[in-house]
Structure formats: C-alpha cells, structure tokens
Design an enzyme around this catalytic site. Structure first.
Site, PDB file in Angstrom:
ATOM      1  N   MET A  26     -22.524 -22.045 -24.036  1.00 58.44           N
ATOM      2  CA  MET A  26     -22.170 -22.190 -22.616  1.00 58.44           C
ATOM      3  C   MET A  26     -21.012 -21.249 -22.274  1.00 58.44           C
ATOM      4  O   MET A  26     -20.344 -21.416 -21.246  1.00 58.44           O
ATOM      5  CB  MET A  26     -21.815 -23.639 -22.302  1.00 58.44           C
ATOM      6  CG  MET A  26     -23.018 -24.565 -22.516  1.00 58.44           C
ATOM      7  SD  MET A  26     -22.948 -26.101 -21.581  1.00 58.44           S
ATOM      8  CE  MET A  26     -21.469 -26.827 -22.232  1.00 58.44           C
ATOM      9  N   GLY A  27     -20.777 -20.253 -23.135  1.00 57.19           N
ATOM     10  CA  GLY A  27     -19.729 -19.274 -22.848  1.00 57.19           C
ATOM     11  C   GLY A  27     -18.350 -19.807 -23.195  1.00 57.19           C
ATOM     12  O   GLY A  27     -18.207 -20.784 -23.925  1.00 57.19           O
ATOM     13  N   ASN A  28     -17.324 -19.098 -22.660  1.00 58.49           N
ATOM     14  CA  ASN A  28     -15.931 -19.420 -22.987  1.00 58.49           C
ATOM     15  C   ASN A  28     -15.761 -19.433 -24.516  1.00 58.49           C
ATOM     16  O   ASN A  28     -15.285 -20.398 -25.100  1.00 58.49           O
ATOM     17  CB  ASN A  28     -15.522 -20.770 -22.368  1.00 58.49           C
ATOM     18  CG  ASN A  28     -14.009 -20.966 -22.419  1.00 58.49           C
ATOM     19  OD1 ASN A  28     -13.511 -22.003 -22.795  1.00 58.49           O
ATOM     20  ND2 ASN A  28     -13.273 -19.933 -22.062  1.00 58.49           N
ATOM     21  N   HIS A  33     -17.576 -20.082 -31.961  1.00 57.50           N
ATOM     22  CA  HIS A  33     -18.777 -19.347 -31.521  1.00 57.50           C
ATOM     23  C   HIS A  33     -18.925 -18.039 -32.304  1.00 57.50           C
ATOM     24  O   HIS A  33     -20.028 -17.624 -32.633  1.00 57.50           O
ATOM     25  CB  HIS A  33     -18.682 -18.997 -30.027  1.00 57.50           C
ATOM     26  CG  HIS A  33     -18.701 -20.181 -29.115  1.00 57.50           C
ATOM     27  ND1 HIS A  33     -17.603 -20.566 -28.388  1.00 57.50           N
ATOM     28  CD2 HIS A  33     -19.689 -21.058 -28.805  1.00 57.50           C
ATOM     29  CE1 HIS A  33     -17.912 -21.621 -27.659  1.00 57.50           C
ATOM     30  NE2 HIS A  33     -19.163 -21.953 -27.893  1.00 57.50           N
ATOM     31  N   GLN A  57     -27.019 -31.029 -18.475  1.00 59.93           N
ATOM     32  CA  GLN A  57     -26.488 -31.834 -19.580  1.00 59.93           C
ATOM     33  C   GLN A  57     -25.132 -32.457 -19.269  1.00 59.93           C
ATOM     34  O   GLN A  57     -24.529 -33.077 -20.131  1.00 59.93           O
ATOM     35  CB  GLN A  57     -26.434 -30.997 -20.868  1.00 59.93           C
ATOM     36  CG  GLN A  57     -25.392 -29.893 -20.874  1.00 59.93           C
ATOM     37  CD  GLN A  57     -25.573 -28.983 -22.080  1.00 59.93           C
ATOM     38  OE1 GLN A  57     -26.488 -28.180 -22.144  1.00 59.93           O
ATOM     39  NE2 GLN A  57     -24.670 -29.102 -23.051  1.00 59.93           N
ATOM     40  N   LYS A 147     -20.351 -28.932 -35.479  1.00 59.40           N
ATOM     41  CA  LYS A 147     -19.382 -29.702 -34.681  1.00 59.40           C
ATOM     42  C   LYS A 147     -20.119 -30.673 -33.758  1.00 59.40           C
ATOM     43  O   LYS A 147     -19.723 -31.811 -33.582  1.00 59.40           O
ATOM     44  CB  LYS A 147     -18.517 -28.726 -33.886  1.00 59.40           C
ATOM     45  CG  LYS A 147     -17.980 -29.254 -32.589  1.00 59.40           C
ATOM     46  CD  LYS A 147     -16.529 -29.527 -32.667  1.00 59.40           C
ATOM     47  CE  LYS A 147     -15.920 -30.171 -31.446  1.00 59.40           C
ATOM     48  NZ  LYS A 147     -16.621 -30.075 -30.218  1.00 59.40           N
ATOM     49  N   GLN A 151     -26.209 -33.143 -31.552  1.00 58.86           N
ATOM     50  CA  GLN A 151     -26.998 -32.103 -30.868  1.00 58.86           C
ATOM     51  C   GLN A 151     -27.836 -31.325 -31.888  1.00 58.86           C
ATOM     52  O   GLN A 151     -29.037 -31.082 -31.672  1.00 58.86           O
ATOM     53  CB  GLN A 151     -26.060 -31.149 -30.133  1.00 58.86           C
ATOM     54  CG  GLN A 151     -26.740 -29.863 -29.653  1.00 58.86           C
ATOM     55  CD  GLN A 151     -25.841 -29.022 -28.782  1.00 58.86           C
ATOM     56  OE1 GLN A 151     -25.629 -29.352 -27.634  1.00 58.86           O
ATOM     57  NE2 GLN A 151     -25.315 -27.920 -29.298  1.00 58.86           N
ATOM     58  N   SER A 183     -13.077 -26.008 -29.946  1.00 59.35           N
ATOM     59  CA  SER A 183     -13.932 -26.422 -28.837  1.00 59.35           C
ATOM     60  C   SER A 183     -13.392 -25.806 -27.560  1.00 59.35           C
ATOM     61  O   SER A 183     -12.168 -25.684 -27.391  1.00 59.35           O
ATOM     62  CB  SER A 183     -13.894 -27.950 -28.710  1.00 59.35           C
ATOM     63  OG  SER A 183     -14.367 -28.364 -27.449  1.00 59.35           O
TER      64      SER A 183
HETATM   65  O1  PAF Z   1     -23.670 -26.463 -27.586  1.00 55.10           O
HETATM   66  C1  PAF Z   1     -23.725 -25.906 -26.463  1.00 55.10           C
HETATM   67  O2  PAF Z   1     -22.914 -25.044 -26.134  1.00 55.10           O
HETATM   68  C2  PAF Z   1     -24.798 -26.341 -25.492  1.00 55.10           C
HETATM   69  O3  PAF Z   1     -25.066 -27.700 -25.594  1.00 55.10           O
HETATM   70  C3  PAF Z   1     -26.085 -25.519 -25.610  1.00 55.10           C
HETATM   71  C4  PAF Z   1     -26.746 -25.714 -26.964  1.00 55.10           C
HETATM   72  C5  PAF Z   1     -25.779 -24.047 -25.409  1.00 55.10           C
HETATM   73  C6  PAF Z   1     -27.083 -25.959 -24.542  1.00 55.10           C
HETATM   74  O4  PAF Z   1     -26.569 -25.792 -23.263  1.00 55.10           O
END
Ligand code: PAF
Length: 279
Positions: A26-28, A33, A57, A147, A151, A183
């Site tokens: 989701m960027g940032n 990441h 979500q 983390k 999910q 995060s």
């Molecule tokens: O983990 C995330 O950043 C989000 O839940 C994802 C997997 C990109 C889905 O929007």
C-alpha cells in the site's frame, strides 16, 4: 524503473516480461518492504511492486483517508534497489471502476478471527484486491511479510484453494533495533508511544521463552500480557493468542509449530506483531 498507472499498459508490458516476481504494497515503503523487494528481485526476470491504498480493506473510522501516499519517495526507494523494476500505481477508478466492487473474494471462517474479529470485512477486502492484482500482474511468484501473519495465511490458502499458479514466499518481519516490527503505522506514534511500542515484541519473546521452557497454559500467559499492557496505559488489547502456525487453529499441547499473535492499541494506533517458532 518504470511507473505504470493503467491496467492496459501493465498487461502490454507483461506480454514480454518473462518470469515475474511481485510485491503488493500500500506504499509508504519502509525497510520491511525493501526486504520484500530484495527477496523478490532475484526470483524473476522482472519485478513488479504495486502501490495501492485499498479502500475495501479499511473499516469505517479506520485510517484510509490519512494513510500516507508517498509515490515519489516510494518509486525512488524501489529504483535504488532494482533499476528495471515496474511500479504499478493505479488510481481507485482504475482498480474499482464501478466504485463499489461487485464480485468479492470471500475467505473462509478464519476471516472472522483474530484481526478479523476487530476489522470486519478486512480480509475479504485483502483477498479481493490481491486477486485483482494477481489477475492483472500475473506473477509467477509473490512475496508477503510474516508481520501480517493472518494475511499471509489467508493469501496462501486462497492461492491453494483457487488453484492460482503463484508461488507465495513468506518474508521475515523487519524490526527496529529495539524490536518493534516495522510498519507504516509506526509513523502515527508520538515520541513517547514509540518508546513504549517495543513492549509488544518483548512480551512475545517472553511468551515464546516460557513455552520453550515447558509452560503450556497459553491463556494464563496471555492474561499476564493483557494486564501488563493495561497497567502501562495501552488503550485496548484486541487479542493475545497462541495458535498452530500451520492451521491458525488455537494451539493444543501437541502442536510444536506455533505462532503467538498480538494486536493492541497504543494511543490511537493499532499495532500488530507475532512470533513464529518450533519447539
Ligand atoms: O499488506 C498490505 O500492504 C496489503 O494488505 C496488501 C497485501 C498490499 C493488499 O492491499
């Protein structure tokens, strides 16, 4: 590095891309990441990183509106890691042209447990957008952080159950020196809260040690954590749970591959973390 905003351009590029590794985000972007990017970039001929803050979500009253959108900085970070990466950054209209997504991917009962019990619809939103992204990017392999353990579990079981031909690679949680799991939401913490936040990992590590030393009363261990966090001024402790790491079912005494998961609110910020281990 190339930035692509539309599905049609991405599909055109995909035709000659060979084996594609994918990191949905989701960027940032932060170091957590970047660890996903480093893991993914060697696994394909080409790398796609998606940046999309997925409204579906987020629940009502959650941080969708204030979630940081930092495309230029994210693109620079990705370029520094992989100069021929593709950044896929669609806008909402591109991904959700009907405004309301009409078909949704419905995960099984696990979607209502743990984080799902406190964020109704969250995992439906995740499963739906990840399916859409998989259909657009058509990756051979995709990396997800541990983390977000629940999910990761939902995505792994979805890929298996729906026969998606994608290898899912779990990547270890990145941590600050004091143990706090990296995060994007850590950016919401005040200086004082930031000092307190590693308490979650401290508790997870202590619980793990206690279990390794023979403790089997998971409920008692969890109750001690809840009491400590309350005394220290945490707002809500959503859950502290010891689960079977393969099934995510509540751990029994014969399970030896475990994950301890925690979610709690510090000020206005909801933090989650977990430790997975075998004994
Ligand atoms: O983990 C995330 O950043 C989000 O839940 C994802 C997997 C990109 C889905 O929007």
């Amino acid at each position: 590095m190339r930035i692509i905003h539309t599905i049609s351009e991405l599909r055109e590029w995909r035709k000659s891309a060979g084996r594609v590794a994918f990191v949905p985000t989701m960027g940032n972007l932060h170091a957590g990441h970047i660890a996903l990017v480093r893991e993914a970039k060697h696994r394909g001929d080409a790398l796609v990183v998606s940046l999309f803050v997925n409204r579906l979500q987020f629940g009502q009253g959650e941080d969708f509106d204030r979630y940081p959108r930092t495309l230029d900085n994210d693109a620079a970070l990705i370029a520094a890691e992989c100069d021929n990466a593709v950044v896929f950054a669609p806008d909402e209209k591109e991904l959700y042209p009907h405004v309301i997504q009409q078909y949704k991917v419905e995960p099984p009962a696990i979607q209502d447990e743990l984080c799902g019990a406190f964020r109704p619809g969250h995992f439906r939103g995740v499963a739906t957008v990840v399916t859409k992204l998989f259909n657009i990017v058509q990756p051979d392999v995709a990396c997800f952080g541990k983390k977000d353990f629940q999910q990761l579990f939902v995505i792994q079981s979805m890929v298996a159950d729906l026969n998606m031909p994608i290898e899912i690679v779990p990547v270890d949680t990145g941590r600050a020196d004091d143990g706090l799991a990296l995060s994007s939401r850590n950016g919401y913490l005040s200086a004082e809260e930031r000092k307190e936040a590693p308490r979650l990992y401290w508790h997870l590590s202590r619980m793990k040690q206690a279990i390794e030393a023979g403790e089997r009363d998971y409920a008692r261990l969890a109750a001690e954590v809840v009491m400590d966090l309350r005394i220290r001024g945490w707002n809500e402790v959503d859950y502290v749970e010891t689960r079977n790491a393969d099934t995510l079912k509540p751990a029994t005494h014969t399970d030896h591959h475990l994950v301890i998961l925690i979610a709690a609110r510090l000020g206005h910020t909801r933090l989650i973390d977990n430790v997975e281990f075998r004994y």
